[in-house]
Write a protein that holds these residues in place. Structure first.
Motif, PDB file in Angstrom:
ATOM      1  N   ALA A   1       0.829  -1.205   0.000  1.00 33.38           N
ATOM      2  CA  ALA A   1       0.000   0.000   0.000  1.00 33.38           C
ATOM      3  C   ALA A   1       0.862   1.254   0.000  1.00 33.38           C
ATOM      4  CB  ALA A   1      -0.924  -0.014   1.218  1.00 33.38           C
ATOM      5  N   LEU A   2       1.949   1.216   0.755  1.00 31.80           N
ATOM      6  CA  LEU A   2       2.854   2.367   0.795  1.00 31.80           C
ATOM      7  C   LEU A   2       3.485   2.609  -0.565  1.00 31.80           C
ATOM      8  CD1 LEU A   2       4.411   4.519   2.445  1.00 31.80           C
ATOM      9  CD2 LEU A   2       6.103   2.734   2.971  1.00 31.80           C
ATOM     10  N   LEU A   3       3.928   1.550  -1.210  1.00 34.05           N
ATOM     11  CA  LEU A   3       4.609   1.690  -2.498  1.00 34.05           C
ATOM     12  C   LEU A   3       3.681   2.199  -3.600  1.00 34.05           C
ATOM     13  CD1 LEU A   3       6.850  -1.517  -2.453  1.00 34.05           C
ATOM     14  CD2 LEU A   3       7.607   0.851  -2.218  1.00 34.05           C
ATOM     15  N   ARG A   4       2.419   1.855  -3.517  1.00 35.10           N
ATOM     16  CA  ARG A   4       1.502   2.329  -4.569  1.00 35.10           C
ATOM     17  C   ARG A   4       0.724   3.581  -4.141  1.00 35.10           C
ATOM     18  NH1 ARG A   4      -1.362  -2.461  -2.852  1.00 35.10           N
ATOM     19  NH2 ARG A   4      -3.408  -1.910  -1.974  1.00 35.10           N
ATOM     20  N   HIS A   5       1.140   4.166  -2.997  1.00 39.91           N
ATOM     21  CA  HIS A   5       0.549   5.415  -2.510  1.00 39.91           C
ATOM     22  C   HIS A   5      -0.959   5.284  -2.288  1.00 39.91           C
ATOM     23  CE1 HIS A   5       4.347   7.480  -3.211  1.00 39.91           C
ATOM     24  NE2 HIS A   5       4.389   6.907  -4.396  1.00 39.91           N
ATOM     25  N   ASP A   6      -1.342   4.182  -1.656  1.00 38.92           N
ATOM     26  CA  ASP A   6      -2.748   3.912  -1.381  1.00 38.92           C
ATOM     27  C   ASP A   6      -3.004   4.161   0.109  1.00 38.92           C
ATOM     28  OD1 ASP A   6      -5.288   2.860  -0.951  1.00 38.92           O
ATOM     29  OD2 ASP A   6      -5.020   1.233  -2.388  1.00 38.92           O
ATOM     30  N   ALA A   7      -3.369   5.389   0.444  1.00 40.69           N
ATOM     31  CA  ALA A   7      -3.547   5.769   1.844  1.00 40.69           C
ATOM     32  C   ALA A   7      -4.645   4.946   2.519  1.00 40.69           C
ATOM     33  CB  ALA A   7      -3.863   7.250   1.943  1.00 40.69           C
ATOM     34  N   GLN A   8      -5.716   4.646   1.786  1.00 37.94           N
ATOM     35  CA  GLN A   8      -6.826   3.898   2.377  1.00 37.94           C
ATOM     36  C   GLN A   8      -6.396   2.475   2.727  1.00 37.94           C
ATOM     37  OE1 GLN A   8     -10.384   3.912   0.006  1.00 37.94           O
ATOM     38  NE2 GLN A   8     -11.551   2.685   1.453  1.00 37.94           N
TER      39      GLN A   8
END
Length: 395
Positions: A47-54
């Motif tokens: 999630a961090l690597l794909r910038h997915d805050a949710q």
């Protein structure tokens, strides 16, 4: 015989019933929990690597995401080493390896301790992620990271105005080609600069007491090579000491540290600190108008008092906790030794000497062989020649 087999079978069944956590299939409850937490951390990393805050928030505490989101990451990977169950959930020790995109050829490795809890339905989530005991902090542990890219550099800061970080980037962008001109281009020709808010922040990144770095404007992590896999380098700034330097002094410091980044893969246990620090200072001072007496004031003072050093400084003389005057003389002595080689032979011969020493993996014989092969001198004649040079330049 048949009865005996039944006894053993019943005994094994009884053991499994008595020890439900052991798992008769060979997988314990602890193993299962460790696997579940590892999966959680894998989801968190993705999630961090794909910038997915949710998606990141769904794995637990999200403060780190806010602090990290400006950091351009190529990889981010946790590997759990130990999981300890607690009344509230669990505590995990993990190795974290991450790479900054476009800058790191190998990961930064650091130890982390994560605190975890479980929902009513049994789902794990992260409640805290902090440096493990005796491990230095990472920049995001100190606050939100601001990233300022340059032509050859990436400056990462916390608690610093963007204008200051841009000034660091401009200096780093000047340092990289200056180093390449003398050292060559067989390095990344990129540098990552960390700028914490204060001396205390610098010490936190290095995992050492702040008193060890008072008056030290910057250090380079990972500069000692020859130990197998190459770690990522970071130039870590002490903004308190850096602030008292003039424009030229700041550039000299950043070029010095960038030299360590460039030379580290050719810097081994065989390389004495007078050579590695002296060479970095030599490149740092190139193109400035500083005279030897101005660049080496403590050594000049000693020479004026009739105290010409009898030997090149030992590694222990470069300790950050050493007497500041003695530490300055050690750096100045190494610089003049390298300057002498460049002056009396050539800059190319100085670089060749540095590289020749670094071909060895241990200290004995390394400098002696390089002096003979590159300069045609013995250690005794080199030292005598250096002493004469010191007297001439500073007397």
């Amino acid at each position: 015989m048949a009865g005996g087999r039944r006894v053993r079978s019943v005994g094994a069944l009884a053991l499994c019933l008595l020890l439900p956590l052991a798992g008769c299939a060979g997988r314990t409850a602890a193993d299962s929990a460790k696997g579940e937490v590892q999966h959680l951390l894998d989801l968190r990393s993705a999630a961090l690597l794909r910038h997915d805050a949710q998606a990141y928030g769904a794995t637990g505490a999200s403060a780190e995401y806010t602090r990290l989101r400006a950091l351009p990451l190529a990889s981010w990977d946790y590997r759990i080493t130990t999981l300890r169950r607690t009344a509230a959930g669990a505590t995990a020790d993990a190795d974290l390896a991450y790479r900054v995109a476009g800058y790191d050829q190998a990961p930064v490795d650091t130890r982390r301790t994560l605190t975890l809890a479980r929902t009513a339905s049994g789902t794990w989530y992260v409640t805290a992620d902090r440096p493990a005991g005796k491990s230095g902090q990472q920049l995001w542990d100190q606050g939100a990271v601001t990233a300022v890219p340059g032509a050859h550099s990436l400056v990462l800061g916390t608690g610093q105005p963007v204008a200051k970080l841009r000034a660091y980037a401009r200096m780093a962008d000047r340092a990289v080609p200056a180093v390449s001109e003398e050292w060559g281009t067989d390095w990344t020709r990129r540098v990552v600069v960390l700028v914490p808010a204060s001396l205390t922040g610098m010490a936190g990144l290095l995992g050492s007491p702040a008193a060890n770095y008072r008056g030290i404007a910057a250090v380079t992590t990972g500069e000692a090579g020859g130990a197998g896999r190459t770690p990522a380098d970071r130039v870590v700034i002490n903004p308190d000491a850096y602030a008292v330097l003039g424009t030229m002094g700041r550039q000299v410091v950043l070029t010095h540290e960038t030299t360590h980044v460039a030379t580290r893969t050719r810097t081994t246990a065989a390389t004495p600190l007078w050579l590695s620090e002296g060479y970095a200072d030599w490149i740092g001072y190139l193109g400035t108008d500083r005279t030897p007496a101005q660049a080496a004031p403590e050594l000049a003072r000693a020479v004026g008092d009739g105290r010409v050093p009898t030997a090149l400084p030992a590694d222990k003389d470069f300790g950050f906790t050493s007497d500041p005057t003695a530490l300055a003389r050690a750096y100045e002595s190494g610089w003049l030794a390298c300057r002498m080689i460049a002056d009396q032979w050539s800059p190319a011969r100085l670089t060749a000497f540095y590289r020749a020493v670094g071909t060895h993996t241990t200290r004995p014989g390394a400098v002696e062989t390089a002096l003979h092969d590159i300069l045609g001198l013995t250690p005794a004649t080199f030292t005598a020649r250096w002493q004469k040079y010191v007297r001439t330049e500073l007397g």
